[in-house]
Design an enzyme around this catalytic site. Structure first.
Site, PDB file in Angstrom:
ATOM      1  N   GLU A 173      16.110 -27.626 -15.368  1.00  0.00           N
ATOM      2  CA  GLU A 173      16.320 -26.172 -15.536  1.00  0.00           C
ATOM      3  C   GLU A 173      17.792 -25.818 -15.297  1.00  0.00           C
ATOM      4  O   GLU A 173      18.122 -24.948 -14.489  1.00  0.00           O
ATOM      5  CB  GLU A 173      15.384 -25.371 -14.625  1.00  0.00           C
ATOM      6  CG  GLU A 173      13.928 -25.580 -14.996  1.00  0.00           C
ATOM      7  CD  GLU A 173      12.937 -24.569 -14.419  1.00  0.00           C
ATOM      8  OE1 GLU A 173      13.326 -23.765 -13.566  1.00  0.00           O
ATOM      9  OE2 GLU A 173      11.768 -24.597 -14.850  1.00  0.00           O
ATOM     10  N   GLU A 295       6.870 -29.351 -17.310  1.00  0.00           N
ATOM     11  CA  GLU A 295       6.303 -28.397 -16.346  1.00  0.00           C
ATOM     12  C   GLU A 295       5.440 -27.412 -17.113  1.00  0.00           C
ATOM     13  O   GLU A 295       5.927 -26.724 -18.029  1.00  0.00           O
ATOM     14  CB  GLU A 295       7.395 -27.654 -15.571  1.00  0.00           C
ATOM     15  CG  GLU A 295       8.099 -28.535 -14.564  1.00  0.00           C
ATOM     16  CD  GLU A 295       9.067 -27.792 -13.650  1.00  0.00           C
ATOM     17  OE1 GLU A 295       8.835 -26.609 -13.359  1.00  0.00           O
ATOM     18  OE2 GLU A 295      10.058 -28.426 -13.238  1.00  0.00           O
TER      19      GLU A 295
HETATM   20  O1  AHR Z   1       7.190 -26.042 -10.280  1.00  0.00           O
HETATM   21  C1  AHR Z   1       7.898 -25.108  -9.516  1.00  0.00           C
HETATM   22  C2  AHR Z   1       9.279 -24.809 -10.069  1.00  0.00           C
HETATM   23  O2  AHR Z   1       9.169 -24.203 -11.319  1.00  0.00           O
HETATM   24  C3  AHR Z   1      10.172 -25.990 -10.336  1.00  0.00           C
HETATM   25  O3  AHR Z   1      10.830 -26.428  -9.215  1.00  0.00           O
HETATM   26  C4  AHR Z   1      11.135 -25.448 -11.327  1.00  0.00           C
HETATM   27  O4  AHR Z   1      11.645 -26.443 -12.176  1.00  0.00           O
HETATM   28  C5  AHR Z   1      10.344 -24.386 -12.060  1.00  0.00           C
HETATM   29  O5  AHR Z   1      11.028 -23.194 -12.139  1.00  0.00           O
END
Ligand code: AHR
Length: 492
Positions: A173, A295
């Site tokens: 990110e 994610e």
């Molecule tokens: O999964 C929780 C968080 O969500 C992670 O650390 C991040 O990459 C995303 O914003």
């Protein structure tokens, strides 16, 4: 009656086993307490890893595990997590609750966890606050076989042989918690960092660049334009958030409209993947670059009374449907989506297991992963199914979603979701030019807001599916409302 028609002779793309992956971050009780309790714990463990959790993950056939973050990855300095545990440097986990991280779980422990589970490791490097040298030396430490400073250090820390490491992501990110970069700047940083992520000996890295946040199509455009020749994969993060980030809603206390609203938001994954894929197709028509959805999952308000920085939430049949819908979408896009990692493994967001002291429960999401496991490594089959739209105005969803694959043994595997809260669904499955001889299946069905607790761990559990007939080469079944089904078809 709905009709599902599957074409057994039209194999599309292989569903990589890594699509069924998971993600474990140094966040709340995911690593500490969730999988790692330390060698001296009274909780049964092998080299510090919880035996109950490892056994559950093996049974679920977890193929790949991402670590150490998430946002944590871009403030993680791997050298703090090696060597004698008593001497390891402590740090503040600024993203997640401001707690002290003692680094007792580091590189050696992560590879040990993957060894016990029998899964591939997926390591996420630090671009936001780490140097090129630090990343380069981490790769050398993990994978170099020979005489080198990092190989010597590894041996000094008890591990002579290198580990096999395929999946490596360069930052997380970086448009946000990983450095607030512009895509042009990150694309150049990616090219610079990845240059020094060397392939040592037979170890060939599959290099993944930080990809877009949900529908940020500009990020994909810029990364593909400027860096596609330097990457094997581009990541994508998309979470199902019902409300806004300040009011995400409860994981367990929700209305029927919230159910449909959540599934509606989940189905946006289809548009998001298709659009990113469309952009990637312009730069990479041969599909050399994979989309890695590393994610995804539900993100609700934390359970009342728990640390807001720990993201602990319960998991109901609604989460099971979110999992089933997303996994079917990933299967249908298996020509581009080569890996996906639900967030997260234990005690954080949409977990497959929850723990409390020595107790562990498997969540409804766990059972969906277990039930869908037969898709791993199978070939996606061409298929079509009709549906109708259900739910309130503004968030209507198809009543059923599906995917179908064929495994090496020639069996056809079908996974179905019934999104409706009011109607069971009659479905007839037929195959082009082949008869179904036999069928068997497992189902996950319960009240729409049912969940497992430490006192009642088996309220939601997969069961043998019996509500079907095989006649004249076709299968007719009844899919209960709010359920997930997996059926294996043996062809005549
Ligand atoms: O999964 C929780 C968080 O969500 C992670 O650390 C991040 O990459 C995303 O914003």
């Amino acid at each position: 009656m709905h009709y599902l028609f599957i074409e057994p002779n039209q194999k599309k793309s292989r569903i990589e086993k890594e699509v069924y992956g998971n993600f474990s971050e140094h966040l709340g009780r995911c690593i500490y307490g969730g999988v790692y309790v330390g060698e001296n714990s009274e909780i049964p463990n092998e080299n510090g890893m919880r035996k109950d959790v490892v056994e559950a993950l093996r049974e679920m056939k977890l193929p790949v595990l991402r670590w150490p973050g998430g946002c944590f990855a871009d403030e993680y300095h791997w050298k703090d997590g090696i060597g004698e545990k008593s001497g390891r440097k402590k740090m503040i986990n600024t993203h997640w609750g401001g707690v002290t991280e003692d680094n007792s779980f580091g590189t050696h422990e992560f590879f040990e966890l993957c060894r016990q589970i029998g899964c591939e490791p997926y390591v996420n490097g630090n671009v936001g606050s780490g140097s090129v040298q630090e990343m380069s030396e981490w790769i050398e430490y993990m994978t170099f076989n020979g005489l080198s400073p990092m190989a010597e250090l590894r041996e000094k820390n008890g591990r002579k042989d290198p580990w096999d490491l395929r999946y490596f992501c360069v930052g997380n990110e970086n448009w946000g918690c990983g450095g607030n970069m512009r895509p042009e700047f990150y694309a150049d940083q990616y090219r610079r960092y990845e240059t020094y992520c060397r392939n040592y000996g037979d170890n060939k890295l599959f290099k993944i660049a930080c990809g877009p946040n949900a529908a940020d199509y500009e990020w994909t455009e810029v990364l593909m334009k400027r860096a596609k020749d330097y990457m094997d994969g581009l990541s994508l993060h998309y979470y199902t958030v019902l409300g806004d980030w300040a009011h995400k809603g409860s994981a367990t206390e929700f209305t029927e409209d919230d159910w449909y609203g959540t599934l509606y938001k989940t189905l946006a994954m289809e548009t998001i993947i298709s659009t990113h894929d469309g952009i990637m197709n312009r730069y990479d028509p041969e599909h050399k670059v994979a989309l890695v959805v590393d994610e995804w999952g539900t993100w609700f308000d934390v359970e009342p009374g728990t640390n807001p920085g720990f993201l602990y939430q319960q998991n109901t049949m609604r989460d099971a449907l979110v999992a089933g819908i997303n996994l079917n979408i990933f299967n249908q896009h298996s020509d581009r989506v080569k890996m996906a990692n639900i967030a997260q493994l234990a005690n954080v967001l949409q977990s497959v297991v929850l723990t409390e002291g020595s107790k562990m429960v498997k969540t409804p999401t766990y059972y969906v992963f277990k039930m869908f496991a037969r898709h791993q490594g199978a070939d996606l089959l061409a298929s079509v199914m009709d549906h109708c739209m259900v739910g309130p105005d503004g968030c209507k969803v198809p009543d059923v979603t599906h995917s179908a694959s064929m495994s090496e043994d020639g069996k056809v595997f079908v996974t179905l979701n019934n999104l409706s809260l009011s109607e069971d669904s009659e479905i007839r499955i037929a195959l082009g030019g082949r008869d179904i001889a036999e069928a068997e299946g497992t189902i996950l069905t319960a009240d729409y807001n049912a969940y497992n607790t430490f006192d009642e761990p088996d309220r939601v559990k997969e069961a043998c599916f019996k509500d079907f007939k095989v006649e004249n080469g076709a299968m007719t079944l009844k899919l209960p409302k709010a359920s997930v089904l997996a059926v294996t078809l043996t062809l005549a």
